[in-house]
Motif scaffolding. Structure first.
Motif, PDB file in Angstrom:
ATOM      1  N   LEU A  37       0.835  -1.200   0.000  1.00 47.20           N
ATOM      2  CA  LEU A  37       0.000   0.000   0.000  1.00 47.20           C
ATOM      3  C   LEU A  37       0.869   1.249   0.000  1.00 47.20           C
ATOM      4  O   LEU A  37       2.023   1.241   0.443  1.00 47.20           O
ATOM      5  N   PHE A  38       0.274   2.337  -0.497  1.00 44.14           N
ATOM      6  CA  PHE A  38       0.898   3.656  -0.415  1.00 44.14           C
ATOM      7  C   PHE A  38       0.472   4.322   0.897  1.00 44.14           C
ATOM      8  O   PHE A  38      -0.553   3.976   1.484  1.00 44.14           O
ATOM      9  N   PHE A  39       1.258   5.275   1.348  1.00 47.54           N
ATOM     10  CA  PHE A  39       0.836   6.151   2.437  1.00 47.54           C
ATOM     11  C   PHE A  39       0.926   7.586   1.942  1.00 47.54           C
ATOM     12  O   PHE A  39       1.586   7.882   0.928  1.00 47.54           O
ATOM     13  N   GLY A  40       0.268   8.473   2.637  1.00 53.10           N
ATOM     14  CA  GLY A  40       0.244   9.844   2.167  1.00 53.10           C
ATOM     15  C   GLY A  40      -0.216  10.805   3.242  1.00 53.10           C
ATOM     16  O   GLY A  40      -0.660  10.415   4.331  1.00 53.10           O
ATOM     17  N   CYS A  41      -0.114  12.090   2.940  1.00 56.16           N
ATOM     18  CA  CYS A  41      -0.584  13.146   3.831  1.00 56.16           C
ATOM     19  C   CYS A  41      -1.041  14.324   2.985  1.00 56.16           C
ATOM     20  O   CYS A  41      -0.632  14.483   1.823  1.00 56.16           O
ATOM     21  N   SER A  42      -1.905  15.129   3.548  1.00 60.09           N
ATOM     22  CA  SER A  42      -2.362  16.357   2.870  1.00 60.09           C
ATOM     23  C   SER A  42      -2.623  17.414   3.923  1.00 60.09           C
ATOM     24  O   SER A  42      -3.293  17.153   4.930  1.00 60.09           O
ATOM     25  N   PHE A  43      -2.057  18.580   3.707  1.00 60.15           N
ATOM     26  CA  PHE A  43      -2.253  19.720   4.598  1.00 60.15           C
ATOM     27  C   PHE A  43      -2.565  20.943   3.746  1.00 60.15           C
ATOM     28  O   PHE A  43      -1.844  21.251   2.780  1.00 60.15           O
ATOM     29  N   THR A  44      -3.615  21.636   4.121  1.00 54.07           N
ATOM     30  CA  THR A  44      -4.034  22.806   3.348  1.00 54.07           C
ATOM     31  C   THR A  44      -3.169  24.014   3.653  1.00 54.07           C
ATOM     32  O   THR A  44      -2.820  24.793   2.751  1.00 54.07           O
ATOM     33  N   HIS A  45      -2.770  24.171   4.901  1.00 50.88           N
ATOM     34  CA  HIS A  45      -2.024  25.358   5.318  1.00 50.88           C
ATOM     35  C   HIS A  45      -0.574  24.986   5.650  1.00 50.88           C
ATOM     36  O   HIS A  45      -0.288  23.850   6.041  1.00 50.88           O
ATOM     37  N   PRO A  46       0.351  25.932   5.487  1.00 52.10           N
ATOM     38  CA  PRO A  46       1.770  25.646   5.738  1.00 52.10           C
ATOM     39  C   PRO A  46       2.059  25.521   7.235  1.00 52.10           C
ATOM     40  O   PRO A  46       1.245  25.862   8.089  1.00 52.10           O
ATOM     41  N   GLY A  47       3.273  25.027   7.514  1.00 54.78           N
ATOM     42  CA  GLY A  47       3.741  24.920   8.888  1.00 54.78           C
ATOM     43  C   GLY A  47       3.750  23.507   9.430  1.00 54.78           C
ATOM     44  O   GLY A  47       4.340  23.262  10.488  1.00 54.78           O
ATOM     45  N   TRP A  48       3.104  22.572   8.723  1.00 51.70           N
ATOM     46  CA  TRP A  48       3.063  21.193   9.204  1.00 51.70           C
ATOM     47  C   TRP A  48       4.350  20.457   8.808  1.00 51.70           C
ATOM     48  O   TRP A  48       4.853  20.616   7.696  1.00 51.70           O
ATOM     49  N   LYS A  49       4.848  19.668   9.728  1.00 52.85           N
ATOM     50  CA  LYS A  49       6.026  18.846   9.451  1.00 52.85           C
ATOM     51  C   LYS A  49       5.766  17.445  10.019  1.00 52.85           C
ATOM     52  O   LYS A  49       5.406  17.304  11.190  1.00 52.85           O
ATOM     53  N   VAL A  50       5.956  16.415   9.192  1.00 51.16           N
ATOM     54  CA  VAL A  50       5.633  15.055   9.600  1.00 51.16           C
ATOM     55  C   VAL A  50       6.783  14.120   9.236  1.00 51.16           C
ATOM     56  O   VAL A  50       7.340  14.187   8.141  1.00 51.16           O
ATOM     57  N   LEU A  51       7.139  13.269  10.198  1.00 53.24           N
ATOM     58  CA  LEU A  51       8.161  12.239  10.020  1.00 53.24           C
ATOM     59  C   LEU A  51       7.457  10.899   9.886  1.00 53.24           C
ATOM     60  O   LEU A  51       6.554  10.582  10.669  1.00 53.24           O
ATOM     61  N   VAL A  52       7.853  10.093   8.900  1.00 56.01           N
ATOM     62  CA  VAL A  52       7.244   8.780   8.688  1.00 56.01           C
ATOM     63  C   VAL A  52       8.292   7.702   8.911  1.00 56.01           C
ATOM     64  O   VAL A  52       9.440   7.833   8.506  1.00 56.01           O
ATOM     65  N   PHE A  53       7.889   6.652   9.591  1.00 53.01           N
ATOM     66  CA  PHE A  53       8.773   5.498   9.783  1.00 53.01           C
ATOM     67  C   PHE A  53       7.932   4.266  10.095  1.00 53.01           C
ATOM     68  O   PHE A  53       6.741   4.363  10.372  1.00 53.01           O
TER      69      PHE A  53
END
Length: 521
Positions: free
Chosen positions: A505-521
């Motif tokens: 499977l794929f994973f993903g993220c979506s944020f409308t506004h700036p400033g978000w930071k996400v680490l994936v592991f």
């Protein structure tokens, strides 16, 4: 053939009579029937022999046939028993080989245990000797420095005290010398003649008045001058002896041990536990190193009993060890037995080159920038790298303004030109904690996502309902996955239906506004 010979043949049967004896009996039997017969022949041919004219069978012939029948029956039984014995022997040999292999493995384990005991004892012995030698040197240096300081203090007090006494002594000695000289002049004036006596006596008297014979220098009393002594407290030795008696210890087992090593994409999850019931840990310290390196480096210091060590190269052995610091103590406990672990899973990576997102050098951290503010967009993984049975974790390290279209999740495909994972063939969680399955919001809700939040996805295959006649999964069907999404101290569990079988499977993220930071592991 006589009865005596027949009994001899029966005795031979009891001792595994060979087949040649059976042939001999057949030969004798058919010779008595009227002709020489060598080897085995069918009975039809035997009775069609023109030499055999007698149909009745004599007692000897009947006995011979009985012997032959018994021999054949025993021979067949012996063959079956021989095969059973052979099979039993083979099984015994295999069991003996397995037993020997197990014993050899246990011998190897004993050798490793003995090596660990002797090696750790030698290292501990060297560490104790080195530590106490360093301690002895340091204590000796401190005592020498203190002795030098005290001796210097004695010298200073002596110098400061003796200097005025020396000055007083010089003054008194000068007065004694002056008095001696005055005495000599007075005695000389008294002994001189009449003509000179008056002048010399006058000069002597005048000089005596100038000397001020009634003025004497003051000499300090003994109680007023220093009397040095050394003030030595024996309590230091007692205190030192007490501290030395409690200093250091030898532990046969470390208070903490590594409990489990679980491979993760690009890392290893290390779990440890306390094995000493009398030990109360305050902090833990985890270190690791590559298998071909000799230098450990810190990975974690804190109160948790597990930590995910990231940025590890796949298929490379790494050694992990952990220690603890007792409550109210400053020193660390002995290290646990090093455990070897590795990961075969490549690290998760975000897809580079997507507008609105900036990636770290390892491509495992994505940050929403302000290049397209207000416009949503999904950032997918670089490939379908998530497999069922694994744990996928999103760690939020920075947060911006929330939007109901924001999402973190897993999907069966990477569709371009989509603004959110809140769609079919996808499961996700929004920043407000809402959970979506194939675009539909669930009634269960998780805590809102903020800085420091960790969102985990766990999936396992539940069932496959084929729709084709030959039950081939590739022909289509409903693929059911059991999904567990965790956030904070809560989690939701549900079944996710897909219209086709997927291996990854794929994973993903979506944020409308700036400033978000996400680490994936």
């Amino acid at each position: 053939m006589s009865m005596k010979n027949s009994l001899c043949f029966l005795a031979c049967v009891e001792f595994h009579t060979p087949a040649i004896i059976i042939l001999a009996l057949l030969s004798v039997t058919f010779s008595e029937m009227g002709g020489v017969f060598w080897g085995f022949q069918p009975f039809s041919r035997m009775f069609s022999n023109p030499k055999v004219k007698v149909i009745s069978i004599s007692g000897n012939v009947f006995l011979h046939f009985t012997l032959i029948f018994v021999l054949l029956q025993r021979s067949a039984r012996m063959s079956i028993e021989a095969e059973a014995l052979l099979q039993e022997a083979k099984e015994s040999i295999e069991a003996a080989q397995n037993y020997r292999s197990e014993l050899q493995q246990r011998l190897h384990g004993l050798s490793q245990a003995r090596k660990q005991v002797r090696g750790s004892a030698s290292q501990t012995r060297d560490a104790l000797q080195r530590h106490f030698q360093e301690l002895q040197t340091a204590v000796s240096r401190l005592l020498t420095e203190r002795l030098s300081a005290l001796l210097q203090e004695v010298d200073n007090i002596e110098l400061d005290s003796v200097s005025p006494l020396d000055d007083c002594q010089k003054l008194i000695e000068h007065g004694v010398s002056t008095a001696d000289e005055l005495l000599r002049e007075g005695e000389a004036a008294i002994r001189c003649g009449i003509n000179e006596k008056e002048d010399k006596l006058g000069s002597f008297t005048k000089k005596a008045l100038q000397i001020q014979l009634d003025s004497l220098p003051e000499v300090p009393a003994l109680v007023d001058v220093p009397c040095l002594s050394a003030q030595l407290d024996d309590s230091l030795l007692h205190m030192f002896r007490t501290h030395v008696a409690r200093h250091g210890s030898v532990a046969s087992h470390p208070p903490v041990q590594i409990e489990e090593l679980v491979e993760r994409p690009g890392g290893v999850l290390v779990r440890w536990c306390k094995v000493d019931d009398d030990f109360t840990p305050q902090d833990y310290r985890l270190q690791y190193r590559r298998g071909n390196s000799s230098q450990y480096e810190d990975a974690y210091i804190g109160k948790d009993t597990e930590f995910l060590v990231l940025h590890l190269d796949p298929h490379i052995d790494h050694l992990f060890r952990v220690c603890a610091r007792g409550e109210g103590r400053t020193e660390w406990s002995p290290w646990s037995i090093p455990q070897t672990g590795y990961t075969t899973l490549a690290p998760h990576e975000w897809l580079p080159g997507v507008d609105g997102y900036i990636l770290s050098s390892r491509k495992n951290i994505a940050m929403r920038n302000d290049s397209s503010p207000g416009l949503g967009g999904v950032l997918y993984s670089n490939s379908a790298s998530y497999f069922c049975g694994q744990t996928l974790t999103f760690k939020i390290t920075a947060a911006g303004q929330t939007d109901k279209r924001d999402s973190l999740g897993v999907c069966a495909d990477s569709r371009p030109a989509t603004d959110s994972l809140q769609r079919d063939q996808a499961v996700c969680i929004s920043t407000n904690g809402a959970v979506f399955v194939n675009g539909k919001e669930m009634t269960n809700q998780l805590p809102a996502i903020t800085v420091g939040s960790s969102v985990t996805f766990d999936m396992e295959v539940v069932n496959l309902f084929p729709v084709s006649n030959n039950n081939n999964p590739s022909d289509g069907g409903n693929f059911k996955l059991r999904v567990t999404i965790g956030s904070g101290n809560r989690e939701v569990v549900f079944d996710w239906l897909l219209d086709q079988v997927v291996d990854s499977l794929f994973f993903g993220c979506s944020f409308t506004h700036p400033g978000w930071k996400v680490l994936v592991f």
